[in-house]
Design a protein around this motif. Structure first.
Motif, PDB file in Angstrom:
ATOM      1  N   GLY A   1      36.056 -28.461  38.827  1.00 21.27           N
ATOM      2  CA  GLY A   1      36.984 -29.442  39.395  1.00 21.27           C
ATOM      3  C   GLY A   1      36.441 -30.859  39.306  1.00 21.27           C
ATOM      4  O   GLY A   1      37.159 -31.789  38.931  1.00 21.27           O
ATOM      5  N   PHE A   2      35.158 -31.026  39.636  1.00 18.87           N
ATOM      6  CA  PHE A   2      34.555 -32.351  39.544  1.00 18.87           C
ATOM      7  C   PHE A   2      34.486 -32.836  38.092  1.00 18.87           C
ATOM      8  O   PHE A   2      34.693 -34.019  37.818  1.00 18.87           O
TER       9      PHE A   2
ATOM     10  N   THR B   1      42.109 -24.573  39.732  1.00 22.13           N
ATOM     11  CA  THR B   1      40.742 -24.582  40.225  1.00 22.13           C
ATOM     12  C   THR B   1      40.712 -24.442  41.741  1.00 22.13           C
ATOM     13  O   THR B   1      39.875 -23.722  42.288  1.00 22.13           O
ATOM     14  N   ALA B   2      41.632 -25.093  42.427  1.00 25.46           N
ATOM     15  CA  ALA B   2      41.698 -24.979  43.885  1.00 25.46           C
ATOM     16  C   ALA B   2      42.066 -23.560  44.311  1.00 25.46           C
ATOM     17  O   ALA B   2      41.505 -23.029  45.282  1.00 25.46           O
TER      18      ALA B   2
ATOM     19  N   PHE C   1      32.930 -19.742  43.592  1.00 19.45           N
ATOM     20  CA  PHE C   1      33.208 -20.986  44.300  1.00 19.45           C
ATOM     21  C   PHE C   1      32.441 -22.152  43.674  1.00 19.45           C
ATOM     22  O   PHE C   1      33.004 -23.226  43.458  1.00 19.45           O
TER      23      PHE C   1
ATOM     24  N   VAL D   1      34.122 -25.472  41.920  1.00 20.14           N
ATOM     25  CA  VAL D   1      33.858 -26.837  42.407  1.00 20.14           C
ATOM     26  C   VAL D   1      33.312 -27.716  41.284  1.00 20.14           C
ATOM     27  O   VAL D   1      33.766 -28.849  41.085  1.00 20.14           O
TER      28      VAL D   1
ATOM     29  N   ALA E   1      39.020 -21.438  43.921  1.00 23.78           N
ATOM     30  CA  ALA E   1      38.055 -21.731  44.988  1.00 23.78           C
ATOM     31  C   ALA E   1      38.464 -21.058  46.292  1.00 23.78           C
ATOM     32  O   ALA E   1      37.613 -20.520  47.019  1.00 23.78           O
TER      33      ALA E   1
END
Length: 62
Positions: free
Chosen positions: A46-47, A14-15, A39, A43, A18
């Motif tokens: 990821g959360f 995920t990073a 993006f 995010v 992004a």
């Protein structure tokens, strides 16, 4: 350590997505909107992954 290797790999992926999205945004060409959308999705995902891990930890304590 309560996070599994799959959770770490998901967050790492995920990073990476992004960062790629930020590169797309910085080019400010025709892919600007795609970069913003990518993006935001990265995010939010990821959360959600982090929340799922903490929910699993919390469920183990009860």
């Amino acid at each position: 350590m309560d996070m599994q290797a799959q959770d770490w790999l998901t967050l790492l992926g995920t990073a990476v997505v992004a960062v790629i999205a930020l590169v797309l945004i910085s080019t400010a060409g025709e892919v600007y909107g795609l970069g913003i959308a990518l993006f935001l999705v990265a995010v939010v995902y990821g959360f959600r992954t982090i929340k799922r891990v903490f929910d699993r930890i919390d469920a183990g304590r009860h």
